[in-house]
Design an enzyme around this catalytic site. Structure first.
Site, PDB file in Angstrom:
ATOM      1  N   TYR B  93      -0.812  -5.966  11.815  1.00 13.34           N
ATOM      2  CA  TYR B  93      -1.882  -6.319  13.121  1.00 13.34           C
ATOM      3  C   TYR B  93      -1.241  -7.692  13.514  1.00 13.34           C
ATOM      4  O   TYR B  93      -1.245  -8.137  14.390  1.00 13.34           O
ATOM      5  CB  TYR B  93      -3.015  -6.371  12.701  1.00 13.34           C
ATOM      6  CG  TYR B  93      -4.131  -4.657  12.460  1.00 13.34           C
ATOM      7  CD1 TYR B  93      -4.047  -4.256  13.913  1.00 13.34           C
ATOM      8  CD2 TYR B  93      -4.158  -4.556  11.448  1.00 13.34           C
ATOM      9  CE1 TYR B  93      -4.786  -3.184  14.121  1.00 13.34           C
ATOM     10  CE2 TYR B  93      -5.452  -3.354  11.435  1.00 13.34           C
ATOM     11  CZ  TYR B  93      -4.900  -2.225  12.612  1.00 13.34           C
ATOM     12  OH  TYR B  93      -5.574  -1.131  12.550  1.00 13.34           O
ATOM     13  N   GLU B 192      -0.447  12.575 -12.709  1.00 12.97           N
ATOM     14  CA  GLU B 192      -0.586  12.763 -11.704  1.00 12.97           C
ATOM     15  C   GLU B 192      -2.488  13.104 -10.844  1.00 12.97           C
ATOM     16  O   GLU B 192      -2.818  12.120 -10.270  1.00 12.97           O
ATOM     17  CB  GLU B 192       0.200  14.433 -10.886  1.00 12.97           C
ATOM     18  CG  GLU B 192       0.028  14.848  -8.852  1.00 12.97           C
ATOM     19  CD  GLU B 192      -0.027  15.593  -8.962  1.00 12.97           C
ATOM     20  OE1 GLU B 192       1.019  16.449  -9.337  1.00 12.97           O
ATOM     21  OE2 GLU B 192       0.107  15.593  -7.506  1.00 12.97           O
ATOM     22  N   ASP B 244       0.753  18.643 -11.119  1.00  7.64           N
ATOM     23  CA  ASP B 244       0.584  20.239 -10.733  1.00  7.64           C
ATOM     24  C   ASP B 244       2.255  20.914 -10.870  1.00  7.64           C
ATOM     25  O   ASP B 244       3.185  20.116 -10.900  1.00  7.64           O
ATOM     26  CB  ASP B 244       0.174  20.123  -9.706  1.00  7.64           C
ATOM     27  CG  ASP B 244      -1.163  19.374  -9.043  1.00  7.64           C
ATOM     28  OD1 ASP B 244      -2.047  20.046 -10.270  1.00  7.64           O
ATOM     29  OD2 ASP B 244      -1.384  19.897  -8.412  1.00  7.64           O
TER      30      ASP B 244
END
Ligand SMILES: Nc1ncnc2c1ncn2[C@@H]1O[C@H](COP(=O)(O)OP(=O)(O)O)[C@@H](O)[C@H]1O
Lengths: 620, 360
Positions: B93, B192, B244
């Protein structure tokens, strides 16, 4: 067979109302939308023709008013020569009373069945009479006549007539009440017909008031009338048996040889003798006594003798400059980036002179993904229907537009891209595909001329596009060296508390070219061309610069002193040290010509070292 | 002048000197692609190879990059001098006010910050730039001493002094900010998904297995990876990674263990080569008969790409990836709930940890 003859034949047996009903499609009244367009078209075409013949700049007023449901009132008013009172009933109240049937002359009138058909349509659909007001000059009264057509006898019947006061110097006003349908935003609409008409008639001023009260003005772009086309005699190569028989019957010539020499173009008395001898006919025979067999023989021999082509000065083209102005004017709200137009030399098919003019409008806010718009014209009249059957469309499809920067699937068919393609065919006898006169037949000679002309425009468009692409690329470099690089140098110096380093050397390495930037600014009928040259090479450069001009006589204020100004070219000698800048300029008087883009060429320097000019290929 | 400022100034000097010598200014840096990462034997991590690219002002895009580089360097210099820091988003910004040097997207400014790390061999933290993502969570028997923004040193026991959400890892986890005071846990389990982390916390698995639980939050932030590395190196705690069972999760493991392609220039700071993969493996899907989903087209091509990824070239991974391509199935950590909420802490994890040689 021309519709006039057909009609004349049938007229005896059936009423013209029946005939009209049966031939609605041919006559252009087969749908409510089209009927409205046809009525306006017949009246406006007449107004334009009449004004031009009388040498008056056309000022035409068109108004369509919705009366009730599908009933509309159409008003077309012109400032033409007017029509003498006794003629008014014949012009408007009798089918096929035109002055132009058998005349071989480039005119709009050829294309409709005539204004009386509109009158008939109006009376058949609303039962109301046509109202004609006309005045033939200052000091004359204006006559207002309400009339209908007696459909049994094909004769006018006057309902009411009066003298009225009309401020106009002269002119004609036609008022019709018809069943119709007014549509907007469609190719086949009154608006599009008028817009197209305005493009090819830049000398006309047209005011149009739509049913919702919206007023549209098509401004006049030129104050000059087009050259009047001349009437010519038929050429033996294009004549048909029926016409020949008719001419034989009507001629005042006493001998067949004098008949041929006086009634046909390109036939001398000597040639006439030759033809008659070849056909085995006595050269003193009276034309009226020529038999059908003999007439057929004459027609055959016509094809065998060598004849000069018909004269072509009978044609009146719009001209490259005027088409361009018309297109520019009517596409101004789309701000196109490029317009190119071309007028071919006259040519001949089957003994009939014709000529082709074309134009391409490119870029701006034209839709990029859609099929290009095609504007077709025959003798300055827009053709709105049967696009697919027209030789103009055929010629466009046969060009490989991909070569010129438009999209086209497989290099065939109507191209896609931000472009409008205009084609105008002018001829003393336009070969329409049918009596509805909306599509021009596929005549090989015409197709070829259209193709050649469009390719000429397309080549210029391509040149423009590649020039633009090159400039675009050069522009990003220019941004780099003029803004970004100095900023890098400034920032680096600031951070390190050191003086800003000179960057000219680096600029030369990044650019390594001679940069030419140009623009043309048109103001008050004067086009000023400004050319800026900067040497970004690290060595001094010397070369010759050529700037194309329309003609020497229009050129003014050439700065600096050129080596030479030739008919079509200004030639300078340029000599620049590294990083040196030079500005050149000249002015072009734009009376009757346009100048909107520079074409620059160089000699004596490798073109890879130049941005903004091409290699000069002409004589030094 | 700080080291980082000195290194950054060198870049400005190089560009200035190029211009002063009449040379087109340019800077060189390693190519950041999969084909340019090589194994570093010394650190046992994957780092950038020798392919270099040149950013030169000869093209407009190159010139823009150089100009932006100058502005970013100047900005960092000011920040360090004033003892401030900013987020990467703030940097983006702030560039709004830089005229021609303005970035078009935060992606561009993030990348440039990484470029500067690579060129200067410094860390983003040295530039006082931090990511906006909040740090991941930690629960376990360990006492951490954090230096707060007021300069106070505060000790935190990561079980007793924190709520169920755990201790939040700050963006700077270097020694001057964060010290390990005392540890009783004997291993680290990196998890995770948030759902599984919360399950392990609720089931008090940190106590039962004497482990420090670290939530990875998907692709782990740098500070999380650095934190894990320090636990492993300084405290000698073994690290296992629990994710996973799909190709994207294997990449999460790879970035913890071997380093990510994007940050290969600082792999030796971030990667924990000793970290082991616990599961869910494709074999687990079969052995535990886990509920599974079909692989998508993207999953399959990700697996295939992993077969050629230098980081996965060992027997374990090649076998597991090939097996997965064969069975065409994937499973989530939470699929273990098939057998009840306690199954993962009562059966699965103890079995897997035992298999890997940990005493429970
Ligand atoms: N607005 C008009 N002003 C002057 N003359 C007109 C006007 N409209 C028609 N005429 C005359 O009437 C003639 C017949 O017109 P029309 O029936 O439309 O056939 P065409 O236009 O095909 O000749 C024209 O040739 C012209 O001489």
């Amino acid at each position: 067979m021309p519709i006039a003859e057909e009609l004349a034949k049938k007229q005896r047996q059936i009423s013209i109302a029946e005939f009209f009903e049966k031939n609605k499609q041919i006559l252009g009244f087969d749908s409510l939308t089209r009927a409205l367009i046809t009525c306006v078209k017949e009246a406006v075409d007449n107004s334009l023709d009449a004004c031009e013949e009388a040498g008056i700049l056309p000022d035409i007023f068109v108004e369509i008013e919705q009366i009730d449901g599908d009933e509309y009132r159409i008003v077309v008013e012109d400032n033409g020569p007017g029509i003498v009172k006794s003629q008014i009933p014949h012009v408007f109240g009798r089918l096929l009373y035109g002055s132009r049937f058998h005349s071989l002359k480039q005119s709009r009138g050829q294309q409709g069945i005539g204004i009386s058909a509109a009158v008939l349509y109006s009376q058949l659909t609303t039962g109301k009479p046509a109202i004609i007001t006309s005045k033939i000059g200052e000091g004359f009264p204006a006559h207002r006549i309400e009339l209908i057509i007696d459909t049994k006898k094909n004769l006018p019947r006057i309902i009411k007539e009066e003298m009225v006061h009309w401020k106009k110097k002269s002119g004609t006003r036609v008022e019709l009440f018809v069943k119709g349908k007014y549509v907007k935003n469609r190719k086949q609409s009154v608006y599009e017909y008028l817009r197209s008409t305005a493009i090819v008639n830049p000398h006309a001023h047209i005011t149009f008031i739509e049913p919702d009260g919206n007023e549209i003005i098509f401004e006049r772009a030129v104050d000059e009338l087009p050259k009047q086309p001349k009437e010519i005699k038929p050429h033996p190569y294009g004549i048909e048996l029926g016409t020949l028989l008719k001419m034989l019957k009507e001629t005042k010539a006493k001998k067949i040889t004098t008949f041929l020499a006086s009634e046909f173009s390109s036939v001398s008395l000597q040639k006439a003798r030759q033809i008659v001898a070849k056909a085995g006919i006595d050269e003193n025979k009276e034309p009226a006594k020529i038999s059908l067999e003999e007439a057929k023989k004459i027609l055959e021999t016509f094809k065998k003798v060598k004849l000069m082509a018909p004269p072509t000065d009978c044609l009146s083209p719009i001209g490259e400059t005027l088409i361009k102005r018309g297109l520019r004017k009517e596409t101004a709200q789309l701000s196109p980036e490029f317009i190119s137009t071309d007028t071919r030399q006259p040519s001949v098919f089957a003994g009939t002179p014709f000529m082709v003019e074309t134009g391409i409008v490119y870029g701006g806010n034209l839709p990029k993904e859609e099929r290009v718009e095609i504007l077709r014209f025959a003798n300055r009249v827009p053709l709105l229907y049967q696009e697919g059957a027209c030789v103009i469309t055929e010629a466009i499809k046969n060009i490989d537009w991909r070569r010129y920067g438009l999209e086209q699937k497989g290099g065939k068919g109507i191209p896609y891209g931000p472009a409008i393609i205009l084609v105008h065919v002018a001829s003393v006898n336009i070969p329409f595909t049918s009596e509805s006169k909306e599509a021009i037949a596929n005549v090989e000679e015409i197709e070829k001329e259209i193709r050649l002309s469009l390719q000429q425009c397309a080549r210029r468009m391509k040149t423009h596009l590649s020039k633009k692409a090159k400039k675009e690329k050069a522009k990003s470099k220019f941004l780099l060296i003029s803004k970004i690089l100095p900023e890098i140098a400034r920032k680096a110096a600031e951070m390190l508390d050191k003086p800003v380093p000179p960057i000219d050397d680096v600029i030369s390495q990044i650019m390594n070219i001679v940069w030419i930037d140009d623009e043309v600014v048109t103001k008050d009928g004067m086009a000023e061309s400004k050319i800026k040259i900067i040497n970004y090479k690290r060595k001094p450069q010397e070369f010759i610069l050529y700037a194309e001009i329309p003609s020497k006589e229009y050129v003014m204020d050439v700065i600096p002193e050129p080596l030479e100004i030739r008919e079509r070219i200004i030639k300078w000698k340029i000599s620049l040290k590294p990083s040196e800048k030079l500005e050149l300029s000249f002015k072009i008087k734009c009376d009757g010509i346009d100048f909107d883009e520079n074409n620059l060429y160089v000699l004596g320097i490798d073109p890879v070292n130049i941005v903004g000019a091409e290699k000069w290929e002409g004589e030094e | 002048m700080s080291d980082a400022v000195k290194e950054l100034k060198k870049i400005a000097e190089k560009i200035y000197d190029d211009l002063a010598k009449g040379k087109i200014p340019s800077i060189e840096l390693p190519a950041r692609t999969k084909s340019n990462i090589v194994f570093d034997d010394r650190y046992r991590v994957w780092k950038y190879g020798s392919q270099n690219i040149t950013r030169s002002a000869v093209s407009l895009s190159g010139a823009y990059m150089l100009l932006r580089t100058m502005y970013v360097i100047d900005f960092i210099k000011d920040m360090i001098e004033q003892g401030k820091s900013s987020t990467l988003r703030e940097l983006y910004y702030i560039s709004e006010g830089w005229g021609e040097a303005k970035f078009n997207s935060q992606d561009e400014s993030d990348k440039l910050a990484e470029d500067l790390e690579i060129i200067t061999k410094k860390l983003r933290e040295d530039f006082k730039l931090r990511p906006e993502e909040d740090g991941a969570r930690v629960i376990g028997d360990i006492v951490i001493e954090e230096t707060t923004r007021k300069g106070e040193k505060r000790r935190i026991h990561c079980q007793d002094d924190v709520g169920d959400a755990g201790y939040s890892i700050p963006y700077n986890v270097e020694k001057e900010k964060l010290r390990f005071v005392e540890v009783n846990a004997d291993k680290v389990i990196a998890v995770e998904t948030g759902g599984m982390f919360d399950r392990l916390v609720e089931n008090r698995f940190d106590e039962k297995s004497n482990a420090i639980l670290v939530h990875l939050k998907g692709q782990p932030a740098r500070s999380t990876r650095r934190f894990i590395k320090r636990l492993n190196e300084e405290l000698n705690l073994p690290v296992v990674v629990f994710t996973d069972g799909d190709p994207w999760s294997y990449r999460i493991y790879a970035s913890v263990a071997y380093g990510a392609i994007k940050t290969a220039h600082i792999s030796e700071y971030l990667a924990t080569p000793a970290a082991q993969f616990l599961g869910v493996t494709p074999s687990d899907i079969l052995n535990y008969e886990l509920p599974s989903d079909d692989l998508t087209k993207e999953d399959i091509s990700a697996l295939q790409s992993e077969l050629s990824d230098p980081r996965f070239q060992d027997e374990f991974w090649l076998n597991e990836i090939k097996l997965q391509l064969e069975i065409k199935k994937k499973a989530e950590q939470q699929a273990l709930a098939k057998y009840g909420l306690d199954y993962v802490t009562d059966v699965y994890l103890p079995e897997k940890l035992a298999e890997m040689g940990y005493e429970m």
